[in-house]
Motif scaffolding. Structure first.
Motif, mmCIF file in Angstrom:
data_model
loop_
_atom_site.group_PDB
_atom_site.id
_atom_site.type_symbol
_atom_site.label_atom_id
_atom_site.label_comp_id
_atom_site.label_asym_id
_atom_site.label_seq_id
_atom_site.Cartn_x
_atom_site.Cartn_y
_atom_site.Cartn_z
ATOM 1 N N PHE A 1 -7.872 7.642 -11.484
ATOM 2 C CA PHE A 1 -7.021 6.697 -12.208
ATOM 3 C C PHE A 1 -7.891 5.696 -12.950
ATOM 4 C CE2 PHE A 1 -4.396 8.199 -8.737
ATOM 5 C CZ PHE A 1 -3.157 8.377 -9.321
ATOM 6 N N SER A 2 -7.543 5.395 -14.184
ATOM 7 C CA SER A 2 -8.375 4.514 -15.000
ATOM 8 C C SER A 2 -8.241 3.040 -14.622
ATOM 9 C CB SER A 2 -8.049 4.701 -16.482
ATOM 10 O OG SER A 2 -6.695 4.370 -16.735
ATOM 11 N N SER A 3 -7.216 2.696 -13.838
ATOM 12 C CA SER A 3 -7.063 1.292 -13.441
ATOM 13 C C SER A 3 -6.369 1.195 -12.095
ATOM 14 C CB SER A 3 -6.245 0.520 -14.487
ATOM 15 O OG SER A 3 -4.888 0.923 -14.438
ATOM 16 N N GLN A 4 -6.541 0.040 -11.467
ATOM 17 C CA GLN A 4 -5.853 -0.228 -10.209
ATOM 18 C C GLN A 4 -4.345 -0.261 -10.426
ATOM 19 O OE1 GLN A 4 -7.572 -3.910 -8.833
ATOM 20 N NE2 GLN A 4 -9.360 -2.894 -7.969
ATOM 21 N N SER A 5 -3.911 -0.765 -11.559
ATOM 22 C CA SER A 5 -2.476 -0.843 -11.844
ATOM 23 C C SER A 5 -1.838 0.539 -11.907
ATOM 24 C CB SER A 5 -2.232 -1.567 -13.167
ATOM 25 O OG SER A 5 -2.662 -2.898 -13.081
ATOM 26 N N LYS A 6 -2.558 1.509 -12.455
ATOM 27 C CA LYS A 6 -1.990 2.855 -12.601
ATOM 28 C C LYS A 6 -1.826 3.551 -11.260
ATOM 29 C CE LYS A 6 -3.177 3.282 -17.378
ATOM 30 N NZ LYS A 6 -3.940 3.883 -18.427
ATOM 31 N N ILE A 7 -2.807 3.417 -10.377
ATOM 32 C CA ILE A 7 -2.632 4.024 -9.053
ATOM 33 C C ILE A 7 -1.566 3.267 -8.260
ATOM 34 C CG2 ILE A 7 -4.504 2.769 -7.896
ATOM 35 C CD1 ILE A 7 -4.926 5.325 -6.204
ATOM 36 N N ALA A 8 -1.492 1.955 -8.455
ATOM 37 C CA ALA A 8 -0.471 1.167 -7.757
ATOM 38 C C ALA A 8 0.924 1.661 -8.143
ATOM 39 C CB ALA A 8 -0.634 -0.317 -8.079
ATOM 40 N N ARG A 9 1.148 1.882 -9.421
ATOM 41 C CA ARG A 9 2.449 2.409 -9.871
ATOM 42 C C ARG A 9 2.697 3.802 -9.298
ATOM 43 N NH1 ARG A 9 1.060 -0.001 -14.716
ATOM 44 N NH2 ARG A 9 0.334 1.969 -15.595
ATOM 45 N N HIS A 10 1.680 4.648 -9.348
ATOM 46 C CA HIS A 10 1.811 6.023 -8.856
ATOM 47 C C HIS A 10 2.203 6.056 -7.372
ATOM 48 C CE1 HIS A 10 0.941 10.328 -8.521
ATOM 49 N NE2 HIS A 10 0.232 10.051 -7.452
ATOM 50 N N LEU A 11 1.602 5.175 -6.584
ATOM 51 C CA LEU A 11 1.843 5.167 -5.137
ATOM 52 C C LEU A 11 2.921 4.168 -4.706
ATOM 53 C CD1 LEU A 11 -1.822 5.420 -3.817
ATOM 54 C CD2 LEU A 11 -0.100 7.231 -3.953
ATOM 55 N N GLN A 12 3.506 3.491 -5.674
ATOM 56 C CA GLN A 12 4.506 2.468 -5.386
ATOM 57 C C GLN A 12 3.944 1.389 -4.450
ATOM 58 O OE1 GLN A 12 8.022 4.579 -4.036
ATOM 59 N NE2 GLN A 12 8.296 5.558 -6.008
ATOM 60 N N LEU A 13 2.735 0.959 -4.772
ATOM 61 C CA LEU A 13 2.068 -0.141 -4.078
ATOM 62 C C LEU A 13 1.861 -1.262 -5.086
ATOM 63 C CD1 LEU A 13 -0.725 1.856 -2.211
ATOM 64 C CD2 LEU A 13 1.258 0.769 -1.150
ATOM 65 N N SER A 14 1.574 -2.443 -4.589
ATOM 66 C CA SER A 14 1.279 -3.533 -5.517
ATOM 67 C C SER A 14 -0.173 -3.444 -5.983
ATOM 68 C CB SER A 14 1.519 -4.888 -4.847
ATOM 69 O OG SER A 14 0.523 -5.145 -3.883
ATOM 70 N N HIS A 15 -0.420 -3.966 -7.175
ATOM 71 C CA HIS A 15 -1.784 -4.029 -7.697
ATOM 72 C C HIS A 15 -2.652 -4.828 -6.727
ATOM 73 C CE1 HIS A 15 -5.019 -6.000 -9.976
ATOM 74 N NE2 HIS A 15 -5.131 -4.813 -10.544
ATOM 75 N N THR A 16 -2.085 -5.866 -6.125
ATOM 76 C CA THR A 16 -2.815 -6.709 -5.172
ATOM 77 C C THR A 16 -3.308 -5.885 -3.983
ATOM 78 O OG1 THR A 16 -1.526 -8.626 -5.838
ATOM 79 C CG2 THR A 16 -2.665 -8.769 -3.716
ATOM 80 N N THR A 17 -2.484 -4.969 -3.503
ATOM 81 C CA THR A 17 -2.885 -4.123 -2.371
ATOM 82 C C THR A 17 -4.094 -3.278 -2.745
ATOM 83 O OG1 THR A 17 -0.652 -4.062 -1.472
ATOM 84 C CG2 THR A 17 -2.128 -2.279 -0.810
ATOM 85 N N ILE A 18 -4.053 -2.643 -3.899
ATOM 86 C CA ILE A 18 -5.191 -1.821 -4.347
ATOM 87 C C ILE A 18 -6.431 -2.693 -4.515
ATOM 88 C CG2 ILE A 18 -6.065 -0.274 -6.137
ATOM 89 C CD1 ILE A 18 -3.694 0.868 -4.455
ATOM 90 N N SER A 19 -6.263 -3.872 -5.083
ATOM 91 C CA SER A 19 -7.372 -4.796 -5.260
ATOM 92 C C SER A 19 -7.974 -5.194 -3.909
ATOM 93 C CB SER A 19 -6.899 -6.035 -6.020
ATOM 94 O OG SER A 19 -7.952 -6.952 -6.160
ATOM 95 N N ARG A 20 -7.134 -5.427 -2.947
ATOM 96 C CA ARG A 20 -7.626 -5.784 -1.605
ATOM 97 C C ARG A 20 -8.369 -4.623 -0.953
ATOM 98 N NH1 ARG A 20 -3.066 -8.135 1.861
ATOM 99 N NH2 ARG A 20 -4.814 -8.691 3.206
#
Length: 133
Positions: free
Chosen positions: A26-45
C-alpha cells in the motif's frame, strides 16, 4: 535472496518491518487503513512502535505482498516466512512460529475474517488489484 530483493527484512525493529511490509503493498497508511477498516491512527501507531498489531495483520501483509511480487516463487515465500518468524520470535513470544506458507495463509484468512466480522473464512485476494499503489 540478493540485496536488491523487493521483500522486506526484519532487523530487530518490528515497527520498521511493519512499515516496510505495508509500503511494499500500500502506498500510504491511509490506504491500508481504509482497506482494513482501521483508523489511520492505528496504522501509524503500529509503524511507530506505540501499538503491536495482531500477528494476523503481519501474515495478511505478507500474503498480499507475495501476491503482488512479479514472478512470485517459493523462494520469495520462504524468505518472507523466515523474516516473519524472526519478528514473531522477538515480539510475540507467546506465539508459535509459522511452520509453512499454508499456516501463514490460514493466519491471514483468520485475521481478515475477524476484521470483517465473518464466522467462516473469507477468500483472500489472489492478485494485486487496487490496494493503493
Amino acid at each position: 535472496m540478493t540485496e536488491t530483493s523487493p521483500l522486506p527484512r526484519y532487523i530487530d525493529d518490528l515497527s520498521t518491518f511493519l512499515g516496510d511490509l505495508r509500503s511494499a503493498v500500500f502506498s500510504s497508511q491511509s490506504k491500508i487503513a481504509r482497506h482494513l477498516q482501521l483508523s489511520h491512527t492505528t496504522i501509524s501507531r503500529y509503524e511507530s512502535g506505540n501499538l503491536k498489531p495482531a500477528s494476523g495483520y503481519i501474515a495478511y501483509l505478507a500474503y498480499l505482498l507475495t501476491s503482488n511480487v512479479s514472478g512470485e516463487s517459493t523462494a520469495h515465500k520462504q524468505h518472507l516466512l523466515g523474516e516473519i518468524n524472526k519478528a514473531l520470535r522477538w515480539n510475540y513470544t507467546a506465539l508459535s512460529q509459522l511452520q509453512d506458507w499454508d499456516e501463514l495463509s490460514h493466519e491471514a484468512t483468520t485475521y481478515m475474517s475477524s476484521r470483517y466480522g465473518k464466522s467462516e473464512p473469507i477468500q483472500l485476494p489472489l492478485k494485486h488489484v487496487s490496494w493503493g499503489q
